[in-house]
Design a protein around this motif. Sequence first.
Motif, PDB file in Angstrom:
ATOM      1  N   ARG A 144       0.830  -1.207   0.000  1.00  0.00           N
ATOM      2  CA  ARG A 144       0.000   0.000   0.000  1.00  0.00           C
ATOM      3  C   ARG A 144       0.864   1.256   0.000  1.00  0.00           C
ATOM      4  O   ARG A 144       0.597   2.217  -0.733  1.00  0.00           O
ATOM      5  CB  ARG A 144      -0.932   0.002   1.205  1.00  0.00           C
ATOM      6  N   LEU A 145       1.915   1.238   0.812  1.00  0.00           N
ATOM      7  CA  LEU A 145       2.827   2.384   0.875  1.00  0.00           C
ATOM      8  C   LEU A 145       3.482   2.635  -0.484  1.00  0.00           C
ATOM      9  O   LEU A 145       3.572   3.785  -0.931  1.00  0.00           O
ATOM     10  CB  LEU A 145       3.892   2.150   1.945  1.00  0.00           C
ATOM     11  N   LEU A 146       3.908   1.583  -1.144  1.00  0.00           N
ATOM     12  CA  LEU A 146       4.541   1.746  -2.451  1.00  0.00           C
ATOM     13  C   LEU A 146       3.568   2.311  -3.475  1.00  0.00           C
ATOM     14  O   LEU A 146       3.938   3.166  -4.285  1.00  0.00           O
ATOM     15  CB  LEU A 146       5.108   0.415  -2.930  1.00  0.00           C
ATOM     16  N   ARG A 147       2.333   1.867  -3.457  1.00  0.00           N
ATOM     17  CA  ARG A 147       1.348   2.388  -4.409  1.00  0.00           C
ATOM     18  C   ARG A 147       1.030   3.848  -4.131  1.00  0.00           C
ATOM     19  O   ARG A 147       0.858   4.643  -5.043  1.00  0.00           O
ATOM     20  CB  ARG A 147       0.098   1.531  -4.400  1.00  0.00           C
ATOM     21  N   VAL A 148       0.959   4.209  -2.865  1.00  0.00           N
ATOM     22  CA  VAL A 148       0.742   5.617  -2.515  1.00  0.00           C
ATOM     23  C   VAL A 148       1.938   6.457  -2.956  1.00  0.00           C
ATOM     24  O   VAL A 148       1.768   7.553  -3.490  1.00  0.00           O
ATOM     25  CB  VAL A 148       0.465   5.769  -1.000  1.00  0.00           C
ATOM     26  N   ALA A 149       3.146   5.936  -2.777  1.00  0.00           N
ATOM     27  CA  ALA A 149       4.350   6.678  -3.183  1.00  0.00           C
ATOM     28  C   ALA A 149       4.389   6.883  -4.693  1.00  0.00           C
ATOM     29  O   ALA A 149       4.676   7.991  -5.171  1.00  0.00           O
ATOM     30  CB  ALA A 149       5.598   5.936  -2.711  1.00  0.00           C
ATOM     31  N   VAL A 150       4.091   5.838  -5.459  1.00  0.00           N
ATOM     32  CA  VAL A 150       4.090   5.967  -6.920  1.00  0.00           C
ATOM     33  C   VAL A 150       3.002   6.941  -7.360  1.00  0.00           C
ATOM     34  O   VAL A 150       3.221   7.793  -8.220  1.00  0.00           O
ATOM     35  CB  VAL A 150       3.919   4.589  -7.586  1.00  0.00           C
ATOM     36  N   GLY A 151       1.820   6.821  -6.769  1.00  0.00           N
ATOM     37  CA  GLY A 151       0.729   7.733  -7.105  1.00  0.00           C
ATOM     38  C   GLY A 151       1.076   9.173  -6.782  1.00  0.00           C
ATOM     39  O   GLY A 151       0.810  10.080  -7.575  1.00  0.00           O
TER      40      GLY A 151
END
Length: 108
Positions: free
Chosen positions: A87-94
């Motif tokens: 989830r953290l990685l997806r938020v960071a990419v977004g």
Amino acid sequence: MRPLPTGEHFFTPGATGARRTVETKSAPLLVFLFQMPRWLAPVVLVALLIAGLVVPDWRGGVAVLPVLAFIAWLAYLSWPSLRPLGRLLRVAVGTFLVLLVATRFGLF
């Protein structure tokens, strides 16, 4: 045509409301994407992202918008099954993509 992958659930168990609607409407598109050559979507997304990184004006922002939409859509669909790091990685990419689009449109 490739056969669809096996799995326990195609939809989030117990999903209601907006999530169920998005998952139901996304199913045909996901099947379509699965039937395409595996290399096509990543190549198109990387090409758009590179264009967005190289072109410093609003056209670069327009190039990144489909990448942002695709990543946000997949993140939304996969969110219930993700661990905290995913989830953290997806938020960071977004967040990176939103900031990239904002800079290309001159908002920063």
